[in-house]
Design an enzyme around this catalytic site. Structure first.
Site, PDB file in Angstrom:
ATOM      1  N   SER A 153      -3.543 -22.715  -6.797  1.00 34.35           N
ATOM      2  CA  SER A 153      -4.422 -21.538  -6.866  1.00 34.35           C
ATOM      3  C   SER A 153      -5.333 -21.580  -8.084  1.00 34.35           C
ATOM      4  O   SER A 153      -6.539 -21.318  -7.986  1.00 34.35           O
ATOM      5  CB  SER A 153      -3.579 -20.265  -6.880  1.00 34.35           C
ATOM      6  OG  SER A 153      -2.839 -20.139  -5.690  1.00 34.35           O
ATOM      7  N   ALA A 173      -1.653 -34.550  -5.391  1.00 33.94           N
ATOM      8  CA  ALA A 173      -0.580 -35.458  -4.996  1.00 33.94           C
ATOM      9  C   ALA A 173      -0.281 -35.385  -3.517  1.00 33.94           C
ATOM     10  O   ALA A 173       0.183 -36.359  -2.920  1.00 33.94           O
ATOM     11  CB  ALA A 173       0.687 -35.152  -5.796  1.00 33.94           C
ATOM     12  N   HIS A 208       7.984 -18.939  -7.875  1.00 35.62           N
ATOM     13  CA  HIS A 208       6.917 -18.619  -8.823  1.00 35.62           C
ATOM     14  C   HIS A 208       7.214 -19.225 -10.202  1.00 35.62           C
ATOM     15  O   HIS A 208       7.179 -18.532 -11.221  1.00 35.62           O
ATOM     16  CB  HIS A 208       6.760 -17.102  -8.964  1.00 35.62           C
ATOM     17  CG  HIS A 208       6.360 -16.397  -7.712  1.00 35.62           C
ATOM     18  ND1 HIS A 208       6.582 -15.046  -7.496  1.00 35.62           N
ATOM     19  CD2 HIS A 208       5.754 -16.858  -6.587  1.00 35.62           C
ATOM     20  CE1 HIS A 208       6.139 -14.705  -6.299  1.00 35.62           C
ATOM     21  NE2 HIS A 208       5.623 -15.786  -5.730  1.00 35.62           N
TER      22      HIS A 208
END
Length: 582
Positions: free
Chosen positions: A83, A105, A520
């Protein structure tokens, strides 16, 4: 989450065919006409097919040529297309003619399981996932906890849920305080959100933006379960808001329909928002399936990266800056592999320290999602959108500066492997899960070896702080109150999990057995004005030149919300730092 094998297998069967077709097209193995003919003949969705074909063709023509003619140097190198990396690269490409190399990747984000928000969870554990696992500790009853992270263009915004949740005022003002830079504060962040959003809900001159790259909307045509949950909240005196962002960021507690990045029924990831509009530009090169093994140096200056493409190793120089946007696990790993980290730990792996930076890999934080409190409905309820449409934030501790608990309504039987085994919830069950969003527990990320292919050791230390257990206990009790409230009765045949009030050791065991994460990972290269911080307020890595970090790892304290929108803010801030707006 329980194993919905039959349902997901059918989705994957269709995914694999369309995915192969799109990859073949974007890599030049199918012509545009052959691609359209093949999709139509296979009976797959043709919604927006002509536009998709045009988009993929332009991207393919540019990126295939540019990747084949990889230059020896670029002005900017951005490692990672999550993001933050998408936001940074997209903004840089629009505002400068400088050459930009993005290195990912994983592969392209063309799998239908990426684009279809209703089956997002089928990406977890696939080749689009780094498949990291936090090691077992006594605090999670010796359970290893998966830490899924996106290994695909778009990163987590391509494989995780589609929730657009902006940070609290207290989050950003704390960052401004510890960094010594007011530009990290709430009012500055709010101005950035207004410019980047394309908000589809009720307009708000103060809080919401229109016309920006990020499409976000309240959950569209939600399942009746979602408004029923909100009615249940209201019946208990909890605040129900028109928008789960906006005023909630300043006032604290509040429940509402989620904001989602779903556009015309499809995920509109940060790759779609920021990268796709610039990938046809001549100054942008995106390498997929390319691993950065380490940074290269001249003295204390980072000069570029060493990358591996299918076994071929190459070095590429950055004339201006290298920016790491590889995430809360991969960014500290890459720093340590390159000699930036705790000197003693590096020496143990035979790595010569370029910069002794003991905080690299420390301060690991993640949000915990308890799986969960579940109810059996009176009849089966096919889920809508991303299977989670209503949510809210609540403060369990009167001394807290912002909410520490997030409640998430999930239209699936969300349960940890232990809870699923102990309670055997019916496959039609729905969940109301308590989440810990202001954890006090801290963990570490460390190297397993000096080999770039070896995954690092994630020692999250989840629930090691007793206050985290107390907050989840309060959240679970609140979830049960809401789920058993009058407005929810039409959707409840019986409470399945835990089916009774739990106290003391019984509640503690339920919490530790049910702990999962939101995926997260944050905090491992924290920002600060103190001498031990990994990056300063301009996101420069302390002690070296030519290197910055823009991703979740720089969070001094994890934002108390799903981190996608916060990472976008970090990417936008990085672009403003590199190229101040006029």
């Amino acid at each position: 989450m329980q194993d919905h094998t039959i349902e997901f297998a059918e989705a994957r069967r269709h995914d694999s065919l369309q995915e192969r077709l799109e990859r073949a097209f974007i890599r030049g193995r199918l012509s545009r006409r052959a691609f359209i003919r093949a999709v139509t003949a296979a009976g797959l969705s043709t919604t927006g097919l002509q536009v998709l074909a045009d988009e993929l063709e332009a991207i393919r023509a540019n990126q295939t040529e540019r990747a084949a003619k990889l230059q020896s140097s670029y002005d900017y190198i951005v490692v990672g297309t999550g993001s933050a990396g998408c936001a940074l690269a997209g903004r840089l490409a629009q505002r400068t003619e400088a050459s930009i190399l993005l290195i990912e990747a994983g592969d392209w984000d063309v799998a239908p399981s990426v684009m279809n928000p209703g089956v997002w969870f089928t990406n977890l554990g696939t080749e689009r996932d780094w498949k990291d696992v936090a090691i077992a500790t006594p605090f999670t009853n010796n359970r290893p906890i998966p830490e899924h992270m996106g290994k695909v263009v778009g990163g987590g915004s391509s494989i995780n849920a589609t929730i657009w949740a902006r940070p609290f005022k207290s989050d950003l003002d704390h960052w401004a305080e510890v960094s010594g830079d007011s530009a990290w504060g709430y009012e500055s962040g709010l101005a950035i959100y207004r410019r980047l959003e394309d908000w589809q809900g009720t307009p708000s001159a103060r809080y919401r933006g229109k016309g920006g790259p990020v499409w976000c909307q309240p959950a569209h045509d939600p399942h009746p379960l979602a408004p029923a949950m909100l009615a249940g909240c209201r019946s208990l005196g909890l605040p129900v808001l028109d928008d789960l962002n906006g005023a909630r960021e300043e006032r604290g507690n509040g429940f509402a329909l989620m904001n989602q990045i779903i556009k015309n029924g499809q995920r509109n990831s940060m790759a779609r928002a920021y990268l796709y509009p610039v990938l046809a530009r001549e100054n942008v090169t995106l390498l997929v399936n390319a691993h950065v093994d380490r940074l290269t140096f001249s003295g204390q200056r980072v000069t570029g990266v060493q990358l591996n493409r299918g076994g071929t190793v190459a070095q590429v120089e950055a004339r201006t800056e290298v920016v790491l946007s590889a995430g809360g696990v991969n960014t500290p790993k890459l720093l340590m592999l390159s000699g930036i980290g705790d000197e003693k730990q590096l020496r143990a792996h035979g790595i010569k320290a370029v910069m002794h930076a003991p905080e690299v890999g420390r301060n690991f934080q993640d949000h915990l999602l308890h799986g969960g409190c579940l109810w059996e409905p009176k009849e089966a309820m096919p889920h809508r959108n991303s299977a989670a449409e209503a949510s809210g934030f609540w403060t369990s501790n009167s001394a807290a500066t912002s909410p520490d608990v997030n409640l998430v309504q999930i239209e699936l039987p969300y349960a940890s492997e232990v809870v699923a085994k102990d309670y055997a919830p019916p496959p039609t069950s729905w969940a109301l899960c308590a989440g810990l969003v202001a954890p006090k527990s801290r963990g570490t990320v460390s190297l397993r070896s000096a080999k770039p292919d070896d995954r690092p050791v994630v020692d999250a230390q989840f629930l090691s702080h007793p206050d985290d257990v107390k907050a989840l206990a309060a959240g679970i009790e609140l979830a049960r109150e809401i789920g058993n409230s009058g407005p929810m009765r039409d959707f409840v045949k019986r409470e399945v999990v835990p089916a009774k009030s739990l106290k003391g050791k019984e509640m503690e065991a339920f919490i530790r057995n049910g702990a999962t994460t939101y995926f997260h990972a944050s905090g491992t290269c924290r920002m600060g004005k103190d001498s031990q911080a990994v990056v300063d307020a301009k996101l420069r890595v302390n002690g070296v030149q030519g290197l910055r970090i823009a991703d979740s790892s720089i969070m001094p304290r994890i934002a108390s919300v799903a981190t996608m929108a916060t990472c976008v803010l970090i990417g936008e801030r990085m672009a403003d730092i590199l190229l101040p707006p006029t």
